[in-house]
Design a protein around this motif. Structure first.
Motif, PDB file in Angstrom:
ATOM      1  N   ASN A  35      11.466 -36.833 -25.976  1.00 37.81           N
ATOM      2  CA  ASN A  35      10.179 -36.348 -25.496  1.00 37.81           C
ATOM      3  C   ASN A  35      10.060 -36.223 -23.975  1.00 37.81           C
ATOM      4  OD1 ASN A  35       8.196 -35.353 -27.194  1.00 37.81           O
ATOM      5  ND2 ASN A  35       6.704 -36.858 -26.486  1.00 37.81           N
ATOM      6  N   VAL A  36      11.144 -36.503 -23.270  1.00 36.21           N
ATOM      7  CA  VAL A  36      11.061 -36.438 -21.797  1.00 36.21           C
ATOM      8  C   VAL A  36      11.050 -34.990 -21.311  1.00 36.21           C
ATOM      9  CG1 VAL A  36      13.566 -36.565 -21.355  1.00 36.21           C
ATOM     10  CG2 VAL A  36      11.958 -37.502 -19.671  1.00 36.21           C
ATOM     11  N   GLY A  37      11.529 -34.071 -22.180  1.00 32.51           N
ATOM     12  CA  GLY A  37      11.505 -32.653 -21.792  1.00 32.51           C
ATOM     13  C   GLY A  37      12.870 -31.994 -21.694  1.00 32.51           C
ATOM     14  N   LYS A  38      13.871 -32.529 -22.412  1.00 28.97           N
ATOM     15  CA  LYS A  38      15.222 -31.947 -22.350  1.00 28.97           C
ATOM     16  C   LYS A  38      15.248 -30.512 -22.884  1.00 28.97           C
ATOM     17  CE  LYS A  38      17.148 -35.222 -24.678  1.00 28.97           C
ATOM     18  NZ  LYS A  38      15.912 -36.040 -24.750  1.00 28.97           N
ATOM     19  N   SER A  39      14.682 -30.321 -24.081  1.00 25.03           N
ATOM     20  CA  SER A  39      14.715 -28.977 -24.671  1.00 25.03           C
ATOM     21  C   SER A  39      13.906 -28.006 -23.818  1.00 25.03           C
ATOM     22  CB  SER A  39      14.164 -29.022 -26.099  1.00 25.03           C
ATOM     23  OG  SER A  39      14.941 -29.891 -26.891  1.00 25.03           O
ATOM     24  N   THR A  40      12.794 -28.484 -23.291  1.00 21.18           N
ATOM     25  CA  THR A  40      11.954 -27.638 -22.433  1.00 21.18           C
ATOM     26  C   THR A  40      12.725 -27.202 -21.189  1.00 21.18           C
ATOM     27  OG1 THR A  40       9.961 -28.762 -23.211  1.00 21.18           O
ATOM     28  CG2 THR A  40       9.789 -27.581 -21.117  1.00 21.18           C
ATOM     29  N   SER A  55       9.785 -30.227 -29.429  1.00 16.79           N
ATOM     30  CA  SER A  55       9.090 -30.941 -30.481  1.00 16.79           C
ATOM     31  C   SER A  55       7.995 -31.827 -29.924  1.00 16.79           C
ATOM     32  CB  SER A  55      10.094 -31.796 -31.260  1.00 16.79           C
ATOM     33  OG  SER A  55       9.410 -32.563 -32.204  1.00 16.79           O
ATOM     34  N   GLU A  56       6.851 -31.810 -30.595  1.00 16.17           N
ATOM     35  CA  GLU A  56       5.770 -32.739 -30.238  1.00 16.17           C
ATOM     36  C   GLU A  56       6.133 -34.132 -30.735  1.00 16.17           C
ATOM     37  OE1 GLU A  56       2.243 -31.735 -29.262  1.00 16.17           O
ATOM     38  OE2 GLU A  56       3.313 -29.956 -28.545  1.00 16.17           O
ATOM     39  N   LYS A 146       8.015 -33.166 -15.873  1.00 23.18           N
ATOM     40  CA  LYS A 146       6.551 -33.105 -16.022  1.00 23.18           C
ATOM     41  C   LYS A 146       5.842 -33.246 -14.682  1.00 23.18           C
ATOM     42  CE  LYS A 146       7.191 -34.668 -20.762  1.00 23.18           C
ATOM     43  NZ  LYS A 146       6.665 -35.225 -22.005  1.00 23.18           N
ATOM     44  N   ASP A 148       4.198 -31.214 -13.148  1.00 20.81           N
ATOM     45  CA  ASP A 148       2.859 -30.600 -13.134  1.00 20.81           C
ATOM     46  C   ASP A 148       1.758 -31.591 -13.476  1.00 20.81           C
ATOM     47  OD1 ASP A 148       2.374 -30.088 -16.371  1.00 20.81           O
ATOM     48  OD2 ASP A 148       4.478 -29.992 -15.780  1.00 20.81           O
ATOM     49  N   GLY A 185       8.184 -27.890 -16.609  1.00 17.82           N
ATOM     50  CA  GLY A 185       8.364 -26.851 -17.623  1.00 17.82           C
ATOM     51  C   GLY A 185       7.195 -25.888 -17.639  1.00 17.82           C
TER      52      GLY A 185
HETATM   53  N1  LIG Z   1       3.091 -30.740 -19.006  1.00 15.54           N
HETATM   54  C1  LIG Z   1       4.390 -30.717 -19.325  1.00 15.54           C
HETATM   55  N2  LIG Z   1       4.790 -30.968 -20.600  1.00 15.54           N
HETATM   56  C2  LIG Z   1       6.110 -30.951 -20.876  1.00 15.54           C
HETATM   57  C3  LIG Z   1       7.080 -30.691 -19.876  1.00 15.54           C
HETATM   58  N3  LIG Z   1       8.314 -30.772 -20.446  1.00 15.54           N
HETATM   59  C4  LIG Z   1       8.105 -31.050 -21.753  1.00 15.54           C
HETATM   60  N4  LIG Z   1       6.785 -31.160 -22.028  1.00 15.54           N
HETATM   61  C5  LIG Z   1       6.182 -31.455 -23.357  1.00 15.54           C
HETATM   62  O1  LIG Z   1       6.718 -32.690 -23.818  1.00 15.54           O
HETATM   63  C6  LIG Z   1       6.988 -32.633 -25.227  1.00 15.54           C
HETATM   64  C7  LIG Z   1       8.466 -32.914 -25.507  1.00 15.54           C
HETATM   65  O2  LIG Z   1       9.260 -31.889 -24.922  1.00 15.54           O
HETATM   66  P1  LIG Z   1      10.770 -31.611 -25.425  1.00 15.54           P
HETATM   67  O3  LIG Z   1      11.308 -30.568 -24.501  1.00 15.54           O
HETATM   68  O4  LIG Z   1      10.797 -31.328 -26.879  1.00 15.54           O
HETATM   69  O5  LIG Z   1      11.452 -33.038 -25.136  1.00 15.54           O
HETATM   70  P2  LIG Z   1      12.885 -33.578 -25.617  1.00 15.54           P
HETATM   71  O6  LIG Z   1      12.633 -34.463 -26.795  1.00 15.54           O
HETATM   72  O7  LIG Z   1      13.399 -34.361 -24.449  1.00 15.54           O
HETATM   73  O8  LIG Z   1      13.757 -32.394 -25.923  1.00 15.54           O
HETATM   74  C8  LIG Z   1       6.551 -31.245 -25.675  1.00 15.54           C
HETATM   75  O9  LIG Z   1       5.234 -31.338 -26.155  1.00 15.54           O
HETATM   76  C9  LIG Z   1       6.604 -30.426 -24.401  1.00 15.54           C
HETATM   77  O10 LIG Z   1       5.725 -29.320 -24.413  1.00 15.54           O
HETATM   78  C10 LIG Z   1       6.626 -30.430 -18.519  1.00 15.54           C
HETATM   79  O11 LIG Z   1       7.394 -30.213 -17.574  1.00 15.54           O
HETATM   80  N5  LIG Z   1       5.273 -30.469 -18.316  1.00 15.54           N
END
Ligand SMILES: Nc1nc2c(ncn2[C@@H]2O[C@H](COP(=O)(O)OP(=O)(O)O)[C@@H](O)[C@H]2O)c(=O)[nH]1
Ligand SMILES: [Mg+2]
Length: 202
Positions: A35-40, A55-56, A146, A148, A185
């Motif tokens: 959830n840290v934002g890897k895929s984003t 993913s949420e 994140k 922002d 992101g």
């Molecule tokens: N506001 C904001 N939300 C983000 C950012 N990056 C990811 N998210 C949100 O965090 C959640 C997890 O992101 P995801 O990319 O799936 O994380 P992963 O599990 O590390 O791959 C999602 O709801 C994204 O929309 C960012 O830079 N800013």
């Protein structure tokens, strides 16, 4: 500037797969808690909205995904760690084995980006990952995600805090030169800087 022409999800390695794909193209890996934002981040780098699944619900991806870019290099999405609800001991152990196996055996890994949430102190898992990166001879590049969510005026202090906590808790990387890049992101701030880090390896 590095231009993304083609993107292909080429290989997905599951937790039970021991063997990693063999190739000679450079790899750039992305690690961090669920959830840290890897895929984003990977989507933003690739200029795609949702090629890598965002993913949420944290803790879904327990695979290593290889995104082939321009038929020239790979962005590697590593499984996320430290999500309490997915934290059955056997799954945690598999995660550790998988990451360590990847770090030890990938022949073409150039750099590892460690993603941490810019708003929080890095966790013990983040520090462990940081130490693995340093221990395996890589220079860690920290992405503070994140961005922002903070005011502009808070950014510099938050970046300093991430750096300070990693250094203080680290067993191995206390004096390593640390580069921390804030990324969003939402605004894509930091994207070009990260792409230029990647371009620097060619
Ligand atoms: N506001 C904001 N939300 C983000 C950012 N990056 C990811 N998210 C949100 O965090 C959640 C997890 O992101 P995801 O990319 O799936 O994380 P992963 O599990 O590390 O791959 C999602 O709801 C994204 O929309 C960012 O830079 N800013
Ligand atoms: Mg993901």
């Amino acid at each position: 500037m590095l231009t993304i022409k083609t993107v292909n999800l080429e290989t997905v390695v599951g937790v039970t797969t021991k063997k990693l794909p063999y190739h000679t193209w450079p790899e750039f890996a992305f690690a961090g808690k669920s959830n840290v934002g890897k895929s984003t981040l990977i989507n933003a780098l690739m200029n795609r909205k949702s090629y890598a699944r965002v993913s949420e619900k944290p803790g879904k991806t327990q695979t290593i995904n290889y995104y082939c870019i321009n038929d020239a290099f790979y962005l590697v999405d590593l499984p996320g760690y430290g999500y309490a609800k997915a934290a059955r001991a056997d799954i945690k152990a598999q995660w550790g084995t998988m990451i360590e196996n990847y770090l030890h055996t990938s022949g073409s890994l150039q750099a590892i980006f460690l993603l941490v949430d810019i708003r929080h102190d890095p966790s013990d898992n983040d520090v462990q990952m940081y130490d693995w990166i340093v221990h395996n001879g890589f220079v860690p590049i920290i992405i503070a995600t994140k961005a922002d969510k903070l005011k502009r005026s808070q950014l510099a202090g938050a970046v300093k805090n991430v750096e300070k906590v990693l250094r203080e808790k680290s067993l191995e990387g206390g004096d390593v030169t640390l580069r921390v890049i804030p990324f969003s992101g939402v605004t894509k701030a930091g994207r070009d800087e990260i792409l230029s880090v990647i371009a620097g390896y060619f």
